[in-house]
Design an enzyme around this catalytic site. Structure first.
Site, PDB file in Angstrom:
ATOM      1  CG  HIS A 170     -13.599   1.736   6.127  1.00 43.78           C
ATOM      2  ND1 HIS A 170     -13.456   1.324   4.808  1.00 43.78           N
ATOM      3  CD2 HIS A 170     -13.163   3.019   6.171  1.00 43.78           C
ATOM      4  CE1 HIS A 170     -12.955   2.320   4.089  1.00 43.78           C
ATOM      5  NE2 HIS A 170     -12.759   3.356   4.890  1.00 43.78           N
ATOM      6  CE  LYS A 229      -2.753 -12.650   2.815  1.00 42.55           C
ATOM      7  NZ  LYS A 229      -3.602 -12.287   3.955  1.00 42.55           N
ATOM      8  CD  GLU A 251     -13.574  12.604   2.302  1.00 38.48           C
ATOM      9  OE1 GLU A 251     -13.124  12.032   3.311  1.00 38.48           O
ATOM     10  OE2 GLU A 251     -13.287  12.248   1.152  1.00 38.48           O
ATOM     11  N   GLY A 281       0.837  -1.189   0.000  1.00 38.15           N
ATOM     12  CA  GLY A 281       0.000   0.000   0.000  1.00 38.15           C
ATOM     13  C   GLY A 281       0.875   1.243   0.000  1.00 38.15           C
ATOM     14  NE  ARG A 294      -9.553   5.845   8.822  1.00 33.81           N
ATOM     15  CZ  ARG A 294     -10.023   6.182   7.618  1.00 33.81           C
ATOM     16  NH1 ARG A 294      -9.492   7.211   6.959  1.00 33.81           N
ATOM     17  NH2 ARG A 294     -11.005   5.511   7.055  1.00 33.81           N
ATOM     18  CG  HIS A 341     -17.306   3.628   5.116  1.00 32.08           C
ATOM     19  ND1 HIS A 341     -18.470   4.063   4.528  1.00 32.08           N
ATOM     20  CD2 HIS A 341     -16.343   4.499   4.728  1.00 32.08           C
ATOM     21  CE1 HIS A 341     -18.225   5.153   3.814  1.00 32.08           C
ATOM     22  NE2 HIS A 341     -16.943   5.431   3.917  1.00 32.08           N
ATOM     23  NE  ARG A 371     -15.222   7.380   7.163  1.00 32.08           N
ATOM     24  CZ  ARG A 371     -14.148   7.060   6.471  1.00 32.08           C
ATOM     25  NH1 ARG A 371     -13.218   6.293   7.016  1.00 32.08           N
ATOM     26  NH2 ARG A 371     -13.990   7.503   5.246  1.00 32.08           N
TER      27      ARG A 371
END
Length: 551
Positions: free
Chosen positions: A353, A33, A111, A12, A388, A250, A293
């Site tokens: 999430h 992986k 957001e 990532g 988060r 999420h 969230r």
């Protein structure tokens, strides 16, 4: 003098950036992986947050981050994230990431829980895919990093208390179509009957950038490879972990097809409706659909409960003209289900999430085990606290990957410096409290035999959005029974199951210990204000058994 060898596990944003930066002074092997292109980053839709626009500031970004974290963020870690974030955005631009623009230059979106429009997107709702593609292209053009794809890490090898290498399994790629994000099965399930090859690598340092653990749950936005491998490996190596009870769900995953519908859709003005077509979020929180969230996800789950489990509806029809261009990937996915969100609301449910907790690190990614680093979602830097802030995850990966690579590079040119240098204290030494302070209920008859699906449904029911002491005790007992009867792993899928079980037990232990509700951790039997910081977890290294640590 030969260069020190660094093994980076994960492809990532954190793993790719760390490998690129560290390769300037170290020999680097990057282990993935699956294919390099498959990671949580590659699926990220919402964007990356940074205070780079007028009328915004790192201080304002920090305030928003700490507010979302429910008072449990590490303030210095938040300061590092928000002040160094703009520099890391510049790095990504330099690496070829083409963020979206408007007439004024880079375009900033708003957001949930952000006080300013500071979210950068690329390709509308394909930010993670664009970042991944640019970094992989840079990595391949660079040519200085050895890459091992379809390679699964099974052990971090230590000698006299510090990292000395890794053990891994390589196998042919799984059959086409097996690398999606469904929570059923495993990314490696197709490999059970094929030949596998064991690989041993010496390493002066190992950097875990293995992502999250969404496959713990029956509903998740994560890909099949997200089986919590990094945290489990670190626990077995003796590293400390913290905040594993904080798992973010999420609020808006499509009830048909299981794909994520980005937070940014609500940021643009979409609203949530109950079965009768009425908005319910204004009654749940002053910020309505733009609440944090965890608040939105629990409100959605509660509304679904009053509707007999039927999904709630996301109404984006007011954005009809912009949906195909602003959210092209989601638009295509919605149309593929036979619905048209330009003209009708679409059904959604919450889904697992993001993990806020993980392997405890200092501000340079160093863990409690010398030579072992953790960055990205697998790490607990303290940035996220109990919840988060939207679009901070990609930024955290970039900021702390750069910091870890900086330390690795500095150590590579200083003779004798590979012993872990002093840094910010990680956590106190583990305490050993009594077991669960009461009796545990017997495991449910339908859960007597382990399966991946049984684990996912147990975690969803007992260690999911809403938790209780009785449910957690029941879950822990079942998890202990499964762990005691599981055969030693011989396949990649078997290793994944062992990792998921260890992480599930550790998470449930942490969730049981934190008796108050805070952030993403909601105890229905004891809702209230945040209390003392509990829930860091270590292991009894000889027995691979989770125990509690106070932080």
């Amino acid at each position: 003098m030969s260069k020190p060898h660094v093994v980076v596990a994960g492809s990532g944003i954190a793993g790719l950036l760390c490998a690129l930066h560290a390769s300037a002074t170290c020999e680097v092997t990057l282990i993935s992986k699956g294919p390099l292109e498959l990671s949580n980053t590659s699926l990220a839709q919402g964007g990356i947050a940074a205070a780079i626009f007028d009328r915004d500031s790192p201080g304002a970004h920090a305030v928003d981050t700490e507010r979302a974290g429910a008072g449990l963020c590490d303030r210095e870690a938040v300061r590092v994230l928000c002040t160094e974030g703009p520099e890391r955005i510049a790095d990504l631009l330099g690496a070829g990431v083409a963020f979206d623009t408007d007439a004024a230059g880079l375009a900033g979106g708003l957001e949930a829980a952000h006080s300013h429009p500071r979210i950068l997107h690329a390709g509308g709702d394909a930010t993670g895919a664009h970042i991944t593609a640019a970094l992989i292209a840079r990595l391949r053009a660079h040519g200085q990093v050895r890459v091992l794809e379809h390679t699964f890490l099974t052990e971090i090898r230590t000698e006299r208390g510090r990292v000395r290498g890794v053990q891994a399994i390589t196998a042919p790629p799984p059959a086409a179509g097996r690398q999606g994000r469904s929570s059923r099965g495993s990314a490696a399930a197709a490999q059970r009957s094929v030949s596998q090859r064991s690989v041993s690598l010496f390493a002066d340092a190992v950097v875990l950038a293995t992502g999250g653990a969404g496959q713990l749950y029956a509903h998740t936005s994560n890909p099949l490879v997200a089986t919590g491998d990094g945290v489990a490996l670190a626990l077995r190596a003796g590293a400390r972990t913290a905040d594993l009870e904080f798992y973010q769900f999420h609020p808006t995953t499509s009830a048909i097809g299981g794909f994520l519908i980005s937070e940014a859709v609500r940021g643009e003005g979409a609203v949530l409706l109950d079965a009768s077509g009425r908005r319910f979020m204004p009654a749940a929180h002053p910020d309505a659909e733009l609440a944090p969230r965890d608040v939105v996800a629990r409100a959605v789950a509660a509304q679904m409960s009053t509707q007999g489990g039927a999904p709630v509806l996301l109404d984006a029809t007011a954005l009809a003209a912009r949906l195909p261009t602003r959210f092209p990937s989601i638009h295509a996915a919605v149309l593929a289900t036979g619905l048209d969100w330009r003209t009708e609301p679409v059904p959604i449910t919450p889904a697992a999430h993001y993990a806020m907790g993980g392997v405890s690190t200092d501000l340079y990614g160093r863990t409690s085990v010398p030579g072992l680093y953790a960055i990205g979602e697998v790490a607990r830097t303290g940035v996220h606290g109990a919840n988060r802030l939207a679009s901070n995850s990609l930024l955290e990966g970039a900021v702390f990957a750069h910091r870890a690579a900086t330390i690795l590079s500095e150590q590579s040119v200083l003779p004798g410096s590979w012993a872990c240098p002093p840094g910010r204290p990680l956590a106190p030494e583990p305490s050993r409290p009594a077991d669960h302070n009461g009796s545990v209920t017997l495991c449910r008859p339908d859960a007597a035999t382990y399966s991946r699906a049984a684990l996912q449904h147990l975690m969803w029911d007992a260690v999911g959005l809403v938790r209780t002491e009785a449910g957690l005790q029941d879950a822990l007992h079942t998890l202990e029974v499964w762990s005691a009867t599981m055969a030693p792993p011989r396949t990649i899928s078997g290793h994944e199951d062992a990792n998921l079980l260890l992480l599930a037990r550790t998470m449930a232990t942490a969730a049981l210990a934190r008796t108050e509700s805070v952030g993403a951790h909601f105890r229905a039997d004891a809702p209230g204000a945040p209390g003392p910081a509990l829930g860091a977890v270590d292991t009894d290294h000889g027995a691979d058994r989770p125990t509690l640590v106070r932080t």
